[in-house]
Design an enzyme around this catalytic site. Structure first.
Site, mmCIF file in Angstrom:
data_model
loop_
_atom_site.group_PDB
_atom_site.id
_atom_site.type_symbol
_atom_site.label_atom_id
_atom_site.label_comp_id
_atom_site.label_asym_id
_atom_site.label_seq_id
_atom_site.Cartn_x
_atom_site.Cartn_y
_atom_site.Cartn_z
ATOM 1 N N ASN A 184 -6.579 5.137 -5.509
ATOM 2 C CA ASN A 184 -6.165 4.603 -4.198
ATOM 3 C C ASN A 184 -4.690 4.818 -3.914
ATOM 4 O O ASN A 184 -3.898 4.898 -4.837
ATOM 5 C CB ASN A 184 -6.461 3.093 -4.169
ATOM 6 N N VAL A 189 -7.227 6.137 -1.440
ATOM 7 C CA VAL A 189 -8.001 7.341 -1.723
ATOM 8 C C VAL A 189 -7.912 8.400 -0.615
ATOM 9 O O VAL A 189 -7.891 9.598 -0.915
ATOM 10 C CB VAL A 189 -9.462 6.968 -2.079
ATOM 11 N N ASP A 190 -7.803 7.975 0.645
ATOM 12 C CA ASP A 190 -7.739 8.989 1.714
ATOM 13 C C ASP A 190 -6.403 9.729 1.689
ATOM 14 O O ASP A 190 -6.353 10.952 1.861
ATOM 15 C CB ASP A 190 -7.967 8.322 3.079
ATOM 16 N N HIS A 209 -10.961 4.104 3.609
ATOM 17 C CA HIS A 209 -11.374 3.168 2.558
ATOM 18 C C HIS A 209 -10.233 2.158 2.478
ATOM 19 O O HIS A 209 -9.291 2.299 1.710
ATOM 20 C CB HIS A 209 -11.573 3.900 1.223
ATOM 21 N N ASP A 213 -17.795 1.391 0.339
ATOM 22 C CA ASP A 213 -17.901 0.416 1.434
ATOM 23 C C ASP A 213 -19.291 0.485 2.071
ATOM 24 O O ASP A 213 -19.855 -0.540 2.450
ATOM 25 C CB ASP A 213 -16.813 0.697 2.479
ATOM 26 N N ARG A 216 0.815 -1.223 0.000
ATOM 27 C CA ARG A 216 0.000 0.000 0.000
ATOM 28 C C ARG A 216 0.845 1.268 0.000
ATOM 29 O O ARG A 216 0.487 2.266 -0.604
ATOM 30 C CB ARG A 216 -0.917 -0.009 1.223
ATOM 31 N N ALA A 267 -22.040 1.333 0.534
ATOM 32 C CA ALA A 267 -22.966 0.681 -0.409
ATOM 33 C C ALA A 267 -22.846 -0.842 -0.291
ATOM 34 O O ALA A 267 -23.847 -1.562 -0.323
ATOM 35 C CB ALA A 267 -22.667 1.128 -1.834
ATOM 36 N N ARG A 268 -21.613 -1.308 -0.141
ATOM 37 C CA ARG A 268 -21.415 -2.760 0.012
ATOM 38 C C ARG A 268 -22.081 -3.260 1.295
ATOM 39 O O ARG A 268 -22.722 -4.305 1.307
ATOM 40 C CB ARG A 268 -19.913 -3.082 0.027
HETATM 41 P P1 NAD Z 1 -6.487 1.456 -14.836
HETATM 42 O O1 NAD Z 1 -5.069 1.009 -14.893
HETATM 43 O O2 NAD Z 1 -7.520 0.728 -15.630
HETATM 44 O O3 NAD Z 1 -6.555 2.992 -15.267
HETATM 45 C C1 NAD Z 1 -5.672 3.954 -14.812
HETATM 46 C C2 NAD Z 1 -5.540 4.987 -15.916
HETATM 47 O O4 NAD Z 1 -4.743 6.058 -15.436
HETATM 48 C C3 NAD Z 1 -4.846 4.435 -17.153
HETATM 49 O O5 NAD Z 1 -5.681 4.667 -18.284
HETATM 50 C C4 NAD Z 1 -3.571 5.257 -17.248
HETATM 51 O O6 NAD Z 1 -3.182 5.532 -18.591
HETATM 52 C C5 NAD Z 1 -3.994 6.531 -16.530
HETATM 53 N N1 NAD Z 1 -2.858 7.318 -16.064
HETATM 54 C C6 NAD Z 1 -1.742 6.884 -15.414
HETATM 55 N N2 NAD Z 1 -0.914 7.921 -15.176
HETATM 56 C C7 NAD Z 1 -1.521 9.018 -15.683
HETATM 57 C C8 NAD Z 1 -1.157 10.377 -15.759
HETATM 58 N N3 NAD Z 1 0.006 10.837 -15.273
HETATM 59 N N4 NAD Z 1 -2.016 11.232 -16.368
HETATM 60 C C9 NAD Z 1 -3.186 10.807 -16.872
HETATM 61 N N5 NAD Z 1 -3.577 9.514 -16.839
HETATM 62 C C10 NAD Z 1 -2.757 8.636 -16.250
HETATM 63 O O7 NAD Z 1 -6.900 1.482 -13.299
HETATM 64 P P2 NAD Z 1 -8.386 1.492 -12.725
HETATM 65 O O8 NAD Z 1 -8.848 0.113 -12.506
HETATM 66 O O9 NAD Z 1 -9.198 2.440 -13.533
HETATM 67 O O10 NAD Z 1 -8.112 2.123 -11.281
HETATM 68 C C11 NAD Z 1 -7.735 3.488 -11.160
HETATM 69 C C12 NAD Z 1 -7.569 3.828 -9.698
HETATM 70 O O11 NAD Z 1 -8.849 3.755 -9.052
HETATM 71 C C13 NAD Z 1 -6.666 2.837 -8.935
HETATM 72 O O12 NAD Z 1 -5.863 3.551 -8.027
HETATM 73 C C14 NAD Z 1 -7.648 1.959 -8.191
HETATM 74 O O13 NAD Z 1 -7.085 1.371 -7.041
HETATM 75 C C15 NAD Z 1 -8.695 2.995 -7.856
HETATM 76 N N6 NAD Z 1 -9.977 2.449 -7.427
HETATM 77 C C16 NAD Z 1 -10.577 3.134 -6.426
HETATM 78 C C17 NAD Z 1 -11.758 2.701 -5.900
HETATM 79 C C18 NAD Z 1 -12.391 3.488 -4.790
HETATM 80 O O14 NAD Z 1 -13.360 3.043 -4.157
HETATM 81 N N7 NAD Z 1 -11.900 4.670 -4.514
HETATM 82 C C19 NAD Z 1 -12.377 1.537 -6.401
HETATM 83 C C20 NAD Z 1 -11.749 0.863 -7.460
HETATM 84 C C21 NAD Z 1 -10.541 1.336 -7.958
#
Ligand code: NAD
Length: 307
Positions: free
Chosen positions: A112, A114-115, A167, A140, A80, A142-143
């Protein structure tokens, strides 16, 4: 911003919500964003009228809301902390660009951890606390409602239960405030009987582990978080003043005074972002768990050097 699984699914859900007249997709890889924009725009005849295109930071100018979903996911970093460092450095590039071109909008962070990144975004942007929102524990919560609805055999819309804090693993379900149709959850006898201590422990475990369980099966999670992001977007764009469990930088919240931390608590969300954070009479164990959660986030913030 960031048009991977989460960003593109959010854009799709936003299109069908009818909330946005214009959606700009920005990604490091412009061609992917272009492909997503083309694909998404072909759904407009079945959705609400809107314009969607792949653009540049300059085109954020005047946007009411910018969603930050760029960066790696948990499985792509060894732990993490490395994830926080990696995504923190991406945010170090993109947040100043967004704010330079759109100093008046609201920033909504999904990446993430995210906080930690909500806190980093607040620091890097120089915006007031309320204008930087993390999706936090909206997912979370919603889950939790969904699992409780299943167990009690009721519509999850009628379950009001909230997860606060991180989160992540230190999240805290607020059982003392949970109810079904106004009846305290401990008094509800549905779905074969009242909720037992074992039921609660099992539902907490499945809520906390849902992201990993889904990622193990399909590689990533995106539908529910995208739905949560649209819910927050709706509260902002329609100035709903909805009470949502989202992450914001704390300012002298009772029990968290002096903490340099962003975490989730039920908050009033409207046109100006997070307008206030609700105060609670927590049970002592919940207060202690919330303070522990704050310490976990605070430690990560200071370890990556943004405290
Ligand atoms: P992903 O790899 O499918 O997409 C990430 C995107 O970010 C890619 O398209 C990449 O090209 C782009 N990217 C990377 N560096 C960049 C930059 N400097 N400028 C612009 N774009 C850039 O990943 P994902 O599955 O879409 O997940 C994205 C984030 O969301 C992860 O950190 C994941 O852990 C998080 N997430 C958060 C929650 C939540 O509840 N907050 C839930 C699911 C996923």
């Amino acid at each position: 911003m960031g048009t991977g699984n989460v960003g593109a699914t959010f854009a799709y859900a936003l299109l069908f919500s009818g909330l946005a007249a214009e959606i700009v997709l920005i990604n490091r890889d412009r061609e992917t964003a272009d492909g997503e924009a083309m694909d998404l725009s072909h759904s407009i005849p079945f959705a609400a009228p809107a314009r969607i295109w792949a653009g540049t930071y300059e085109e954020c100018a005047g946007a009411a809301l910018t969603v930050l979903a760029a960066g790696a996911a948990q499985g792509e970093a060894p732990d993490r902390l490395s994830l926080a460092m990696q995504n923190g450095s991406i945010f170090g590039e993109i947040v100043p660009l967004v704010v330079r071109h759109n100093p008046g909008g609201i920033l909504l962070v999904a990446t993430n951890p995210v906080d930690v990144l909500t806190y980093a975004t607040w620091k890097m942007s120089g915006l007031p606390r309320g204008r930087v929102i993390g999706s936090g524990t909206i997912l979370d919560s919603a889950r939790l409602c969904s699992l409780l609805g299943e167990r009690l055999e009721v519509d999850p819309h009628d379950v009001s239960a909230v997860v606060v804090g991180e989160h992540g693993d230190s999240q805290v379900p607020l059982w003392s405030a949970a109810h079904v149709g106004g009846v305290p959850i401990r008094d509800v006898e549905l779905g074969g009987g009242p909720l037992t201590r074992d039921d609660m422990v099992d539902i907490e475990r499945r809520t906390r582990g849902a992201g990993q369980a889904i990622a193990e099966r399909k590689g990533a999670t995106y539908y529910a978080v995208a739905a949560g992001l649209v819910r927050i977007a709706r509260a902002v764009l329609r100035n709903e003043r909805s009470v949502l469990s989202v992450s914001t930088v704390m300012a002298d919240y009772p029990g968290l005074e002096g903490r340099n931390v962003a975490l989730s608590l039920p908050s009033v969300v409207g046109r100006d972002g997070v307008e206030s954070v609700l105060r609670f009479t927590f049970e002592p164990s919940e207060r202690e768990a919330l303070q522990h959660s704050a310490s976990v986030i605070e430690r990560a913030i200071s370890m990556i050097g943004i405290g």
